[in-house]
Design a protein around this motif. Structure first.
Motif, mmCIF file in Angstrom:
data_model
loop_
_atom_site.group_PDB
_atom_site.id
_atom_site.type_symbol
_atom_site.label_atom_id
_atom_site.label_comp_id
_atom_site.label_asym_id
_atom_site.label_seq_id
_atom_site.Cartn_x
_atom_site.Cartn_y
_atom_site.Cartn_z
ATOM 1 N N PHE A 190 45.316 49.958 51.092
ATOM 2 C CA PHE A 190 44.615 50.267 51.812
ATOM 3 C C PHE A 190 44.224 50.449 53.138
ATOM 4 O O PHE A 190 43.583 50.143 53.708
ATOM 5 N N GLY A 191 45.560 48.489 53.338
ATOM 6 C CA GLY A 191 45.490 47.738 54.624
ATOM 7 C C GLY A 191 44.568 46.825 54.912
ATOM 8 O O GLY A 191 44.534 46.515 55.699
ATOM 9 N N ASP A 192 44.435 46.219 53.550
ATOM 10 C CA ASP A 192 43.747 44.819 54.004
ATOM 11 C C ASP A 192 44.634 43.963 53.591
ATOM 12 O O ASP A 192 45.572 44.371 52.500
ATOM 13 N N THR A 193 44.412 42.996 54.021
ATOM 14 C CA THR A 193 45.408 41.821 54.025
ATOM 15 C C THR A 193 44.958 40.256 53.956
ATOM 16 O O THR A 193 43.053 40.313 54.523
ATOM 17 N N HIS A 194 44.864 38.955 53.155
ATOM 18 C CA HIS A 194 44.275 38.585 52.504
ATOM 19 C C HIS A 194 44.928 37.348 52.687
ATOM 20 O O HIS A 194 46.357 37.152 51.897
ATOM 21 N N LEU A 195 44.522 35.884 53.358
ATOM 22 C CA LEU A 195 45.395 34.819 53.357
ATOM 23 C C LEU A 195 45.254 33.739 52.159
ATOM 24 O O LEU A 195 44.066 34.036 52.118
ATOM 25 N N TYR A 196 46.202 33.233 51.238
ATOM 26 C CA TYR A 196 45.626 32.251 50.394
ATOM 27 C C TYR A 196 46.868 31.115 50.327
ATOM 28 O O TYR A 196 47.490 30.674 50.978
ATOM 29 N N THR A 240 54.742 20.887 40.032
ATOM 30 C CA THR A 240 53.067 21.806 40.257
ATOM 31 C C THR A 240 52.774 23.196 40.051
ATOM 32 O O THR A 240 53.432 24.241 40.495
ATOM 33 N N THR A 241 51.436 23.258 39.329
ATOM 34 C CA THR A 241 50.697 24.090 39.354
ATOM 35 C C THR A 241 49.640 25.052 40.215
ATOM 36 O O THR A 241 48.818 23.823 40.607
ATOM 37 N N LEU A 242 49.960 25.413 41.404
ATOM 38 C CA LEU A 242 49.028 25.843 42.587
ATOM 39 C C LEU A 242 48.458 26.609 42.295
ATOM 40 O O LEU A 242 48.613 28.054 41.729
ATOM 41 N N VAL A 243 46.797 26.945 42.606
ATOM 42 C CA VAL A 243 45.844 27.849 41.399
ATOM 43 C C VAL A 243 44.613 28.425 43.049
ATOM 44 O O VAL A 243 44.874 27.527 43.528
ATOM 45 N N THR A 244 44.329 29.199 42.808
ATOM 46 C CA THR A 244 43.460 29.870 44.018
ATOM 47 C C THR A 244 42.039 31.251 43.467
ATOM 48 O O THR A 244 43.551 31.946 42.172
ATOM 49 N N GLN A 245 41.173 30.780 43.744
ATOM 50 C CA GLN A 245 40.384 32.448 43.277
ATOM 51 C C GLN A 245 41.115 33.466 43.662
ATOM 52 O O GLN A 245 41.522 34.316 44.778
ATOM 53 N N LYS A 246 41.359 34.312 43.127
ATOM 54 C CA LYS A 246 41.437 35.768 43.852
ATOM 55 C C LYS A 246 40.080 36.590 44.492
ATOM 56 O O LYS A 246 38.985 36.562 43.726
ATOM 57 N N VAL A 247 40.225 36.590 45.324
ATOM 58 C CA VAL A 247 38.972 37.026 46.197
ATOM 59 C C VAL A 247 39.597 38.861 46.576
ATOM 60 O O VAL A 247 38.579 39.445 47.346
ATOM 61 N N MET A 248 40.482 39.203 46.948
ATOM 62 C CA MET A 248 40.475 41.012 47.603
ATOM 63 C C MET A 248 41.584 41.456 46.245
ATOM 64 O O MET A 248 41.771 41.366 45.928
ATOM 65 N N HIS A 249 40.981 42.862 46.295
ATOM 66 C CA HIS A 249 41.297 44.300 45.713
ATOM 67 C C HIS A 249 43.317 44.388 46.430
ATOM 68 O O HIS A 249 43.417 44.345 46.853
ATOM 69 N N VAL A 250 43.254 44.585 44.823
ATOM 70 C CA VAL A 250 45.085 44.762 45.272
ATOM 71 C C VAL A 250 45.081 45.668 44.161
ATOM 72 O O VAL A 250 45.644 46.830 44.668
ATOM 73 N N SER A 251 44.964 46.478 43.184
ATOM 74 C CA SER A 251 44.822 46.690 42.800
ATOM 75 C C SER A 251 43.873 47.728 41.247
ATOM 76 O O SER A 251 43.171 47.098 41.561
ATOM 77 N N PRO A 252 43.914 48.686 41.715
ATOM 78 C CA PRO A 252 42.494 49.671 41.196
ATOM 79 C C PRO A 252 42.205 49.546 39.526
ATOM 80 O O PRO A 252 41.669 49.470 38.888
ATOM 81 N N PHE A 253 43.455 48.846 39.165
ATOM 82 C CA PHE A 253 43.595 48.614 37.717
ATOM 83 C C PHE A 253 43.472 47.386 37.336
ATOM 84 O O PHE A 253 44.023 46.900 36.463
ATOM 85 N N CYS A 254 43.055 46.179 37.951
ATOM 86 C CA CYS A 254 42.320 44.673 37.844
ATOM 87 C C CYS A 254 41.253 45.238 39.003
ATOM 88 O O CYS A 254 40.835 45.442 40.123
ATOM 89 N N ALA A 255 40.181 44.008 37.947
ATOM 90 C CA ALA A 255 38.975 43.602 39.086
ATOM 91 C C ALA A 255 38.926 42.535 40.376
ATOM 92 O O ALA A 255 40.260 41.812 39.622
ATOM 93 N N VAL A 256 38.013 42.125 41.192
ATOM 94 C CA VAL A 256 38.337 41.805 41.567
ATOM 95 C C VAL A 256 37.797 39.970 41.077
ATOM 96 O O VAL A 256 36.216 39.525 41.328
#
Length: 263
Positions: free
Chosen positions: A133-139, A153-169
């Protein structure tokens, strides 16, 4: 972890594959061959050839306006400023791993900025995520107390941007990196309130970003980036056909960067 073979190299060609696997509510798995480039931002123009260019029309190319501030300015300086604002001391080399433009067209679901300490250890990774959709986000991902990132090392971050219409944010991502002199691997898991939902990985073998290697890659996949978009939509159609719940696109996040940590 040191994520480049030689500090004197300007760039590498990565030959490998992308794997994506959804585990519920239906199982859907695919593997596609891909090529990517990894560029040393301090010597990015030294990687140019008749087949690969930086801000130049070539069969393969990188345009600075596609990344970071998206204004065509110096990417290394932008990344150092961003890291400094977040208290990360990454005073060594910074490498950008990404899909190139192929005959002028590009779409990068995710690009990785690999940020090193001057002793060569990987100290931070910036995952630059784009959606169709043209959106960009940096983690911005770092280990505990900004220690070196290793294979453990396991790096973890909250999901904050819509990527797929088959997944909620909602939920979060975990990242794992593995590197040898000849190969590299990034694994990304997406988990929601019910646990693991999607496993994704991109891995490949390294070779010099020479004209011969790039030309060979172009011949093998002349429509690499067009194919990425086509395959995303094909897999979405399959999920729709299987009646996976559909989520409308929400507004993009107000902030441009999210900080992660180590688990």
């Amino acid at each position: 972890m040191k994520t480049n073979v030689s500090h004197s190299s300007a760039g590498w060609l990565l030959t490998g594959q992308v794997m994506h696997e959804r585990v519920r509510p239906v199982h859907n798995r695919f593997i596609y061959p891909v090529f990517a480039v990894r560029l040393n931002l301090s010597t990015i123009y030294a990687a140019q050839s008749w087949c690969f260019g930086v801000n130049r029309l070539r069969p393969w190319s990188i345009w600075l306006k596609d990344y970071g501030p998206r204004d065509g300015s110096d990417l290394q300086q932008w990344a150092r400023n961003l890291l400094a604002r977040h208290g990360v001391e990454a005073d060594g080399e910074i490498w950008l791993q990404t899909f190139p433009r192929v005959f002028g067209f590009v779409f990068n679901p995710v690009s990785f900025w690999l940020c090193h300490h001057k002793n060569g250890e990987l100290i931070a990774m910036i995952a630059e995520v784009n959606n169709t959709f043209g959106d960009t986000h940096l983690y911005l991902l770092t280990a505990k107390d900004h220690q070196a990132i290793s294979e453990k090392t396991t790096l973890v971050t909250q999901k904050v941007m819509h990527v797929s219409p088959f997944c909620a944010v909602d939920g979060y991502y975990t990242f794992r990196l593995r590197e040898t002199d000849a190969s590299c691997f990034v694994g990304i898991d997406y988990l929601d309130a019910d646990g693991l939902l999607i496993k994704t990985s991109i891995g490949g073998y390294k070779s010099p970003l020479s004209s011969q290697n790039v030309f060979s890659a172009v011949l093998k996949q002349p429509f690499l980036t067009l194919g990425v978009v086509a395959k995303i939509h094909w897999q979405a159609l399959k999920l729709w056909w299987k009646k996976v719940p559909f989520h409308k696109r929400p507004n993009p996040p107000l902030q441009t960067i999210t900080e992660g940590d180590e688990r």
